[in-house]
Write an enzyme that holds these catalytic residues in place. Structure first.
Site, PDB file in Angstrom:
ATOM      1  N   LYS A 187       0.827  -1.209   0.000  1.00  0.00           N
ATOM      2  CA  LYS A 187       0.000   0.000   0.000  1.00  0.00           C
ATOM      3  C   LYS A 187       0.869   1.270   0.000  1.00  0.00           C
ATOM      4  O   LYS A 187       0.437   2.328  -0.439  1.00  0.00           O
ATOM      5  CB  LYS A 187      -0.938   0.028   1.201  1.00  0.00           C
ATOM      6  CG  LYS A 187      -1.866  -1.181   1.321  1.00  0.00           C
ATOM      7  CD  LYS A 187      -3.220  -0.934   0.726  1.00  0.00           C
ATOM      8  CE  LYS A 187      -4.225  -2.057   0.893  1.00  0.00           C
ATOM      9  NZ  LYS A 187      -3.797  -3.429   0.655  1.00  0.00           N
TER      10      LYS A 187
HETATM   11  C1  LIG Z   1      -4.283  -4.535  -0.053  1.00  0.00           C
HETATM   12  C2  LIG Z   1      -3.463  -5.775  -0.157  1.00  0.00           C
HETATM   13  C3  LIG Z   1      -3.708  -6.754  -1.150  1.00  0.00           C
HETATM   14  C4  LIG Z   1      -4.862  -6.645  -2.126  1.00  0.00           C
HETATM   15  O1  LIG Z   1      -4.664  -5.659  -3.087  1.00  0.00           O
HETATM   16  P1  LIG Z   1      -5.909  -5.106  -3.943  1.00  0.00           P
HETATM   17  O2  LIG Z   1      -5.354  -3.969  -4.715  1.00  0.00           O
HETATM   18  O3  LIG Z   1      -6.933  -4.677  -2.931  1.00  0.00           O
HETATM   19  O4  LIG Z   1      -6.389  -6.221  -4.794  1.00  0.00           O
HETATM   20  C5  LIG Z   1      -2.871  -7.854  -1.201  1.00  0.00           C
HETATM   21  N1  LIG Z   1      -1.858  -8.016  -0.316  1.00  0.00           N
HETATM   22  C6  LIG Z   1      -1.593  -7.103   0.654  1.00  0.00           C
HETATM   23  C7  LIG Z   1      -0.473  -7.352   1.606  1.00  0.00           C
HETATM   24  C8  LIG Z   1      -2.380  -5.950   0.770  1.00  0.00           C
HETATM   25  O5  LIG Z   1      -2.116  -5.063   1.735  1.00  0.00           O
END
Ligand SMILES: *Cc1c(COP(=O)(O)O)cnc(C)c1O
Length: 502
Positions: free
Chosen positions: A113
């Site tokens: 993120k």
């Molecule tokens: C948010 C997240 C995801 C999922 O990503 P999306 O863009 O919501 O599909 C996968 N792995 C981790 C560690 C995340 O924080």
């Protein structure tokens, strides 16, 4: 370039307005009216650039109302040595001659993120000044752990913004809580809510939709905004690293020019994999997009059958950031593969709202199956994959990344496709220490240990140093101690913003 709503062609705006608004007034999501493209030579040229220069090349195609200097300024504030533990920002780890992990977790909170939330605040403040907004922006976040911390790190000390994060006191891990209550910065606030994540989220939603309260804030020169994952400003930075990964493979002579690769993405809200799809649309040679889910396998079913059905039990898994039943960004994909059919989109989204289910037409199904392959795995298989990858390849992955690796193995089993493949690695294994240690060793190892002892055990076992931002946590001062009941959240916001209510 102009942006429009997925649900209405007549709602048209600039990128700055789209980023400022977050969501379109009709409930749709903002999308570019047409996809920009990179020629083959342009993709080859990326190999010679560093991550930041690659980022500028991609972003300037989308943010045409920003100057190159403005984009460069945002990029350099986000991706630098103070924020990321590696100079490459998003490096590739070669597992073997066919499989590469794209490590997206070298930022301040050790999860992917950061790739978007480090730059979003700068894109947002630039967007505000471009659109003549003079109010101070207040970002409100309800978090189940990861997003809150990533948003705090992204917005800390960003001029013209304040950020307030609410977390459920019993809904986050000890490390996640420590990460938040030790948060530094002159514009940040963190509060624990007595209750679970739903209570916390509902409380924030109630504040967001309270028109009278918004009016009061406006008088005080504040304006609410969100760092939500449907904001275009969070999606567009994610396109960069797919181009960057391909450029690195070219540079290291792992692939030849124009060679196609596969991309595997552990998926929740469909943001990360949508960015990979956009990269493909822009000309990046991608063969298959492989969508990996955990036991919440609503997307696996959708891609394989064309039926989206959210009416199912919500499962709590060891890959919590993928525990999602409504993948909001899917709307953007459907917009694209239906040839921008807004009327259909409105219809399907209404069905989802009213009946919890919709089914797409056969042509759309076919289109989707050409582009995507989908699979899922449960916690037991996730743990098995972590253990096997460590044993066979001496590489330790987290639970989310393991879901990706497991589904990739299923894909190869079924198709025997040996195309070189990039698996998006979305979190550091140190971010999910308990699960990773259980997978590598046993659950008994956890008994009686503090989180910091567990970090050390994992470091020893994996031969990798604990990320500094996590190991230093136990020396940091606790700066945030606000506790409140879910009915008191608005009062907490008032106190933080120093608003007195008669
Ligand atoms: C948010 C997240 C995801 C999922 O990503 P999306 O863009 O919501 O599909 C996968 N792995 C981790 C560690 C995340 O924080």
């Amino acid at each position: 370039m102009q942006y429009q709503s997925t649900r209405d062609k007549s709602i048209v705006t600039t990128s700055a307005e789209a980023i400022k608004m977050g969501i379109s007034p009709d409930g749709g999501l903002f999308v570019p009216q047409e996809m920009p493209a990179l020629s083959h030579d342009q993709i080859l040229a990326l190999a010679e650039l560093n991550y930041n220069a690659r980022a500028v090349e991609i972003l300037k195609l989308f943010l045409t109302d920003f100057t190159s200097d403005e984009i460069k300024e945002c990029v350099d504030k986000a991706y630098n040595k103070e924020k990321f533990e590696t100079e490459n920002i998003a490096p590739i780890y070669k597992l073997n001659n066919e499989v590469y992990f794209l490590e997206l977790w070298h930022g301040p909170t050790c999860a992917f993120k950061d790739m978007a939330l480090q730059i979003l605040p700068h894109l947002l403040t630039k967007s505000l000044s471009k659109t003549g907004e003079d109010k101070e922006i207040v970002i409100l976040v309800a978090t189940s752990g990861d997003t809150g911390k990533a948003a705090l790190e992204g917005f800390k000390n960003v001029e013209g913004t304040r950020i307030i994060v609410f977390y459920p006191d019993k809904g986050v891990s000890e490390i996640q809580k420590l990460q938040m209550i030790t948060q530094e910065g002159n514009n940040v606030a963190v509060a624990a809510v007595e209750g679970n994540f739903d209570d916390t989220q509902n409380g924030v939603k109630a504040i967001f939709t309270d028109e009278a309260y918004k009016g009061l804030l406006k008088e005080k020169n504040y304006k609410f905004s969100s760092a939500n994952s449907i904001n275009w400003g969070r999606l567009v930075p994610q396109i960069i690293y797919y181009f960057s990964a391909y450029a690195d493979l070219l540079k290291n002579e792992e692939i030849t020019p124009e060679e196609k690769i596969n991309v595997v993405v552990p998926t929740g809200n469909f943001g990360n994999i949508l960015a990979a799809y956009y990269a493909k649309e822009m000309g990046l040679p991608i063969h298959k997009l492989i969508c990996a889910s955990n036991a919440n396998n609503v997307l696996t079913e959708f891609i394989n059958t064309g039926v989206y059905n959210r009416k199912r039990a919500f499962m709590t898994t060891t890959s919590p950031s993928m525990d999602i039943l409504i993948s909001s960004n899917l709307e953007r994909l459907l917009f694209s593969i239906t040839g921008q059919d807004c009327a259909r989109l409105r219809h399907w989204m209404q069905e989802l709202k009213d009946n919890g289910r919709y089914e797409i037409a056969d042509v759309t199904k076919q289109k989707m199956k050409e582009l995507f392959w989908a699979g899922y795995c449960d916690d037991e298989e996730t743990f098995k994959t972590i253990k096997e990858t460590a044993q066979n390849d001496s590489y330790v992955i987290d639970t989310h990344t393991a879901v990706g690796k497991n589904v990739y193995d299923q894909y190869v089993q079924e198709t025997d496709d040996r195309t070189k493949t990039i698996i998006a690695s979305t979190a550091s294994p140190f971010k999910f220490t308990q699960s990773v240690i259980t997978a590598l060793m046993s659950e008994e190892v956890l008994q009686g240990k503090t989180e910091f002892e567990l970090l050390e055990i994992l470091s020893e076992k994996s031969g990798v140093r604990t990320p500094k931002s996590l190991s230093e946590l136990d020396e940091k001062a606790i700066l945030h101690t606000i506790q409140c009941h879910k009915e008191q959240m608005k009062q907490v916001v008032n106190n933080i913003l120093d608003i007195s209510v008669k």
